[in-house]
Design an enzyme around this catalytic site. Structure first.
Site, short mmCIF file in Angstrom:
data_model
loop_
_atom_site.label_atom_id
_atom_site.label_comp_id
_atom_site.label_asym_id
_atom_site.label_seq_id
_atom_site.Cartn_x
_atom_site.Cartn_y
_atom_site.Cartn_z
N HIS A 220 0.84 -1.20 0.00
CA HIS A 220 0.00 0.00 0.00
C HIS A 220 0.87 1.25 0.00
O HIS A 220 1.16 1.82 1.05
CB HIS A 220 -0.93 -0.02 1.21
N HIS B 49 1.77 5.10 -2.32
CA HIS B 49 1.41 6.06 -3.36
C HIS B 49 2.69 6.71 -3.88
O HIS B 49 3.35 7.46 -3.16
CB HIS B 49 0.48 7.15 -2.78
N HIS C 274 -10.71 0.67 0.40
CA HIS C 274 -10.69 1.89 1.21
C HIS C 274 -12.10 2.07 1.76
O HIS C 274 -13.02 2.50 1.04
CB HIS C 274 -10.29 3.08 0.34
N ASP D 67 0.66 2.84 3.76
CA ASP D 67 -0.16 3.88 3.12
C ASP D 67 0.71 5.12 2.92
O ASP D 67 0.28 6.26 3.17
CB ASP D 67 -1.41 4.20 3.95
#
Length: 433
Positions: free
Chosen positions: A56, A58, A175, A314
């Site tokens: 996870h 970004h 999510h 995250d």
């Protein structure tokens, strides 16, 4: 090359012993005592683990590379001990087709120093309306699908997505957030929200979606048990970034009922609570938000009893200008790759998890959920290895950040444990100096 005298932790093979590992041609070829080689790493007093896997992150490419890009993200991952990461689909354009996936793979092949595995979007444009071309993206190399950043509000769309993803053997990473309940909330509902005069986000915003998705996934599991629908044999929902006690209870009960479900928690959610929020510092603004001590304890209990199988970051980089806004206007998210392992090692120091259990949640379990031949130090496996000094004490400062962005609440935190070397396919891609 030989890694000598390290405490080898391999949960796949239930191995926890001081021994040596030989690497040849990027592959682990031998494990045993007194192995010799002209090139060696002295790992005495160190933990030698399968390369960590973060399912996870970004990396903001394409579209937001001023925050992070695949090259800098991979360097941050290596500094944190991660040899494989899964990138989320909320880029610009959205990673909802094979062209964007192929672009990401091309950039990763050219500039990344760790394994980059893309996730594709569940729905086109993350709009929650029309399913993306999962089959074409699967052929292009995705390992999961997710609309992370937004929830799939329409239950009919989600139900069809579950069937479609299962056909291609893709887990859906969820999510869980009902925006109608989140409303204008900025932090967790509770005492701190009242003190700061900020609107609160109730845990029900997360829990109601988890409950809904469990209900929709359960019939698939039931039909599978009855042997009536083999197409759904790989149906799998994975709940991202748990934050509440109620969520843990829902997942625990779903597993007892036979639903194919897994879950992750982020280090900031089991390390911090709403009480740690310093004024209007937007580095404490995240989705889901920090919650109460009771919620934190429930997350720890879920990690301990296996309800929560995965620790993920995250990792959500934002520029200084992005975060330097009024609290209500600032984006959610913090970076996490550089601090994830060492914050998680606190669970070992507190006797909540053993070292072997921690590595299982940060390497083997993500590999299993994603269907990867990783997360092990078995002979014949790729030499993706993380070497850790579990006792090194240090203080996290901005100088330790490798990411393009610096949005973290952990600056100045005293830590115990340090990644010393990260090895990908036999090559040292990070070394602490």
């Amino acid at each position: 090359m030989v890694i000598k005298n390290g405490r080898v932790l391999d949960p796949f093979n239930h191995r926890d012993e001081v021994t040596d590992i030989r690497i040849e041609g990027g592959i682990i070829t031998e494990i045993g005592s007194n192995l010799e080689d002209d090139s060696y790493i002295n790992a005495s007093g160190m933990l030698v683990a399968p390369g960590l896997i973060d399912m996870h992150v970004h990396f903001r490419d394409p579209g937001f590379t001023y925050k992070e890009d695949i090259e800098t993200g991979s360097k941050a991952a290596a500094a944190g001990g991660f040899t494989t990461v899964v990138t989320m689909a909320n880029t610009n354009p959205v990673a909802d087709n094979e062209i964007v996936i192929e672009y990401q793979n091309a950039i990763a092949n050219r500039s990344a120093i760790v394994n980059i595995l893309p996730a594709g979007a569940v729905t086109k444009g993350l709009k929650g309306e029309t399913l993306a071309e999962m089959g074409k993206m699967r052929e292009a190399g995705i390992v999961a699908v997710t609309d992370d950043g937004v929830n799939i509000d329409n239950p009919a769309v989600f139900k069809n997505a579950l069937k479609y993803a299962s056909f291609f053997g893709l887990p859906i990473l969820i999510h869980a957030e009902d925006k109608r309940l989140t409303g204008s909330g900025q932090i967790g509902v509770g005492k701190r929200a009242k003190e700061l005069g900020l609107a609160g986000i109730p845990p029900e915003a997360e829990e109601i979606i988890i409950a809904r998705d469990i209900i929709l996934a359960k019939p698939l599991a039931t039909r599978l048990e009855q042997g009536k629908n083999k197409m759904n044999s790989n149906a799998h929902i994975h709940i991202q970034h748990l934050s509440s006690k109620g969520s843990v209870e829902l997942i625990r009960r779903a597993k007892e009922d036979g639903v194919k479900i897994s879950a992750e928690v982020c280090p900031h959610h089991f390390t911090l609570t709403e009480a740690d929020i310093k004024g209007y510092d937007t580095n404490y603004k995240m989705a889901p938000p920090l919650r109460t001590e009771a919620d934190r304890q429930a997350l720890l209990a879920g990690l301990k009893d296996g309800t929560i199988e995965v620790i993920a970051t995250d990792h959500a980089p934002h520029s200084i200008d992005d975060k330097n806004k009024e609290f209500a206007d600032a984006p959610n998210g913090i970076i996490g790759l550089e601090t994830s392992l060492v914050l998680s090692l606190e669970l070992v120091h507190q006797n909540i998890l053993t070292e072997l259990e921690l590595i299982e949640k940060m390497s083997l379990n993500p590999a299993r959920i994603l269907g990867l031949r990783k997360g092990t130090l078995s002979i014949g496996s790729a030499a993706d290895i993380t070497i850790i000094d579990p006792n090194k004490e240090w203080t996290f400062t901005k100088k330790d950040i490798v990411s393009k962005s610096e949005n973290t609440p952990f600056i100045g935190r005293k830590l115990k444990g340090k990644v010393m070397k990260t090895i990908v396919s036999g090559d040292v891609v990070y070394e602490y100096k």
